[in-house]
Design a protein around this motif. Structure first.
Motif, PDB file in Angstrom:
ATOM      1  N   ALA A   1       0.834  -1.201   0.000  1.00  0.00           N
ATOM      2  CA  ALA A   1       0.000   0.000   0.000  1.00  0.00           C
ATOM      3  C   ALA A   1       0.871   1.255   0.000  1.00  0.00           C
ATOM      4  CB  ALA A   1      -0.903  -0.009   1.226  1.00  0.00           C
ATOM      5  N   LEU A   2       0.383   2.290  -0.666  1.00  0.00           N
ATOM      6  CA  LEU A   2       1.116   3.550  -0.739  1.00  0.00           C
ATOM      7  C   LEU A   2       0.972   4.330   0.562  1.00  0.00           C
ATOM      8  CD1 LEU A   2       0.099   4.769  -4.324  1.00  0.00           C
ATOM      9  CD2 LEU A   2       2.183   3.549  -3.662  1.00  0.00           C
ATOM     10  N   THR A   3       2.003   5.057   0.909  1.00  0.00           N
ATOM     11  CA  THR A   3       1.898   5.982   2.039  1.00  0.00           C
ATOM     12  C   THR A   3       1.057   7.183   1.612  1.00  0.00           C
ATOM     13  OG1 THR A   3       3.856   7.253   1.414  1.00  0.00           O
ATOM     14  CG2 THR A   3       4.205   5.309   2.794  1.00  0.00           C
ATOM     15  N   GLN A   4       0.681   8.016   2.553  1.00  0.00           N
ATOM     16  CA  GLN A   4      -0.112   9.198   2.229  1.00  0.00           C
ATOM     17  C   GLN A   4       0.644  10.108   1.260  1.00  0.00           C
ATOM     18  OE1 GLN A   4      -1.422  11.460   5.620  1.00  0.00           O
ATOM     19  NE2 GLN A   4      -2.552  12.940   4.389  1.00  0.00           N
ATOM     20  N   GLU A   5       1.938  10.271   1.486  1.00  0.00           N
ATOM     21  CA  GLU A   5       2.746  11.119   0.601  1.00  0.00           C
ATOM     22  C   GLU A   5       2.822  10.535  -0.801  1.00  0.00           C
ATOM     23  OE1 GLU A   5       3.658  10.057   3.584  1.00  0.00           O
ATOM     24  OE2 GLU A   5       3.523  11.935   4.734  1.00  0.00           O
ATOM     25  N   GLU A   6       2.959   9.210  -0.900  1.00  0.00           N
ATOM     26  CA  GLU A   6       3.038   8.548  -2.203  1.00  0.00           C
ATOM     27  C   GLU A   6       1.705   8.639  -2.940  1.00  0.00           C
ATOM     28  OE1 GLU A   6       6.415   5.140  -1.178  1.00  0.00           O
ATOM     29  OE2 GLU A   6       4.296   4.766  -0.749  1.00  0.00           O
ATOM     30  N   ALA A   7       0.617   8.510  -2.194  1.00  0.00           N
ATOM     31  CA  ALA A   7      -0.713   8.618  -2.806  1.00  0.00           C
ATOM     32  C   ALA A   7      -0.939  10.020  -3.359  1.00  0.00           C
ATOM     33  CB  ALA A   7      -1.791   8.276  -1.776  1.00  0.00           C
ATOM     34  N   ILE A   8      -0.476  11.019  -2.653  1.00  0.00           N
ATOM     35  CA  ILE A   8      -0.602  12.404  -3.130  1.00  0.00           C
ATOM     36  C   ILE A   8       0.193  12.580  -4.416  1.00  0.00           C
ATOM     37  CG2 ILE A   8       0.052  14.793  -2.614  1.00  0.00           C
ATOM     38  CD1 ILE A   8      -0.592  14.189   0.338  1.00  0.00           C
TER      39      ILE A   8
END
Length: 360
Positions: A194-201
């Motif tokens: 799963a992507l981190t919040q920063e990666e998802a952004i």
């Protein structure tokens, strides 16, 4: 006189309009052939053309020789050709995507010329909708997703009443939706969890990057450019990059959006197993209601469901079965007869079961 495109020489004159997936002829009757015409014919996967018996200078054109055994030879099956063209386009896309990652420019003409022969086969083999999820692989997901989004956008546009030019424009837009992924860090593209919040952004920026690739191109209508930018927007405002909603999202954007999410749900990913097209569409209906255009959802449901009597399928419990009846209100859940028995299964009532695969 019928001549193979590979036997054409400069100076031949076309005896009949040559049509492709276009409203107007690719080459008009009477045109004197040059090398650029031959390249165009090959790009559109035209195999033979009719030419006059003499060159423009009056010399005789030699007819294509008929090889022994070809006089009554059956035509080559369509689906293997479609699969080959699909695979070839995946390889080509991977190559140009790597070039984009290194700062290379997007060549829409070259990409479209590779896509058009595939669309010609798709137009004759609409059952490809049951194969795309089987052909996709996690390793080359972006290429598979881009090509499949183009195919699904073409079919969905056709089903929704777009003219041929509009269908082709949407297919080209479909294959361009994820060009912006070339600007993503490799650490994100290759991540299996799963992507981190920063990666998802960061990932949510890819529609903007895709738009930057194509915004100055004269080969795409402004509507298609906007559709690429908006292909992750949702009618309820839950999408990105702008959180647009309702009438601010064009119909073409919705075509790309539905094609994109449907293929994504049916594809194997590094972090997620793929779903059956039938199950994926049910999930969209049940869990994503309000995000997609209802008319487009119904069109996709009709494309996937409504299987003809006698169609062979594999159920989610691995049993083989045959469709015996489909109720209009349950297009994704027909009544089937299990192979090797007289058992009739009403999938509209047996909710734990669903169609896993259609056997072509």
């Amino acid at each position: 006189m019928r001549v193979s495109v590979y036997d054409l020489t400069e100076g031949c004159r076309i005896a009949e309009d040559v049509m492709g997936l276009t409203t107007n002829p690719i080459i008009r009757k009477g045109t004197e052939i040059s090398n650029i015409h031959i390249e165009a014919l090959r790009a559109f996967n035209i195999k033979h053309v009719e030419v006059f018996s003499k060159h423009a200078d009056g010399s005789k054109v030699e007819a294509e020789p008929v090889r022994p055994g070809e006089e009554n030879a059956p035509a080559a099956p369509e689906e293997p050709l479609l699969k080959k063209q699909y695979t070839d386009l995946i390889s080509y896309y991977n190559g140009v995507f790597n070039a984009w990652q290194s700062g290379g420019k997007l060549d829409i003409v070259a990409l479209k010329s590779r896509l058009m022969p595939l669309l010609r086969q798709v137009a004759k083999n609409k059952d490809v909708i049951y194969q795309l999820h089987r052909w996709s692989e996690a390793k080359n997901y972006i290429a598979h997703h881009s090509v499949s989004t183009a195919i699904l956008s073409y079919l969905l546009a056709e089903k929704s009443g777009y003219d041929q030019g509009g269908c082709i424009q949407l297919a080209v837009a479909g294959i361009l939706t994820d060009t912006g992924m070339a600007k993503m860090p490799l650490s994100i593209l290759k991540k299996s969890g799963a992507l981190t919040q920063e990666e998802a952004i960061e990932i949510r920026k890819h529609p903007l990057y895709s738009y930057q690739y194509i915004m100055d191109s004269p080969l795409l209508k402004n509507e298609m450019k906007a559709a690429i930018l908006q292909h992750h927007e949702r009618l309820d405002g839950s999408g990105y990059p702008k959180g647009s909603r309702g009438d601010d999202i064009s119909k073409s954007s919705q075509v790309l959006a539905l094609a994109d999410v449907f293929h994504a749900m049916t594809s194997e990913r590094l972090y997620r197993a793929k779903k059956s097209p039938f199950k994926a569409l049910e999930v969209i209906w049940e869990d994503e209601m309000g995000k997609f255009d209802i008319a487009l959802l119904k069109s996709l449901q009709e494309m996937v469901g409504g299987l003809a009597t006698g169609t062979r399928v594999i159920l989610s419990d691995d049993r083989s079965a045959e469709v015996i009846f489909t109720q209009p209100q349950y297009l994704l859940r027909p009544m089937v007869k299990a192979a090797g028995s007289e058992d009739i299964i009403d999938l509209a009532k047996e909710r734990r079961l669903y169609i896993e695969q259609v056997i072509s």
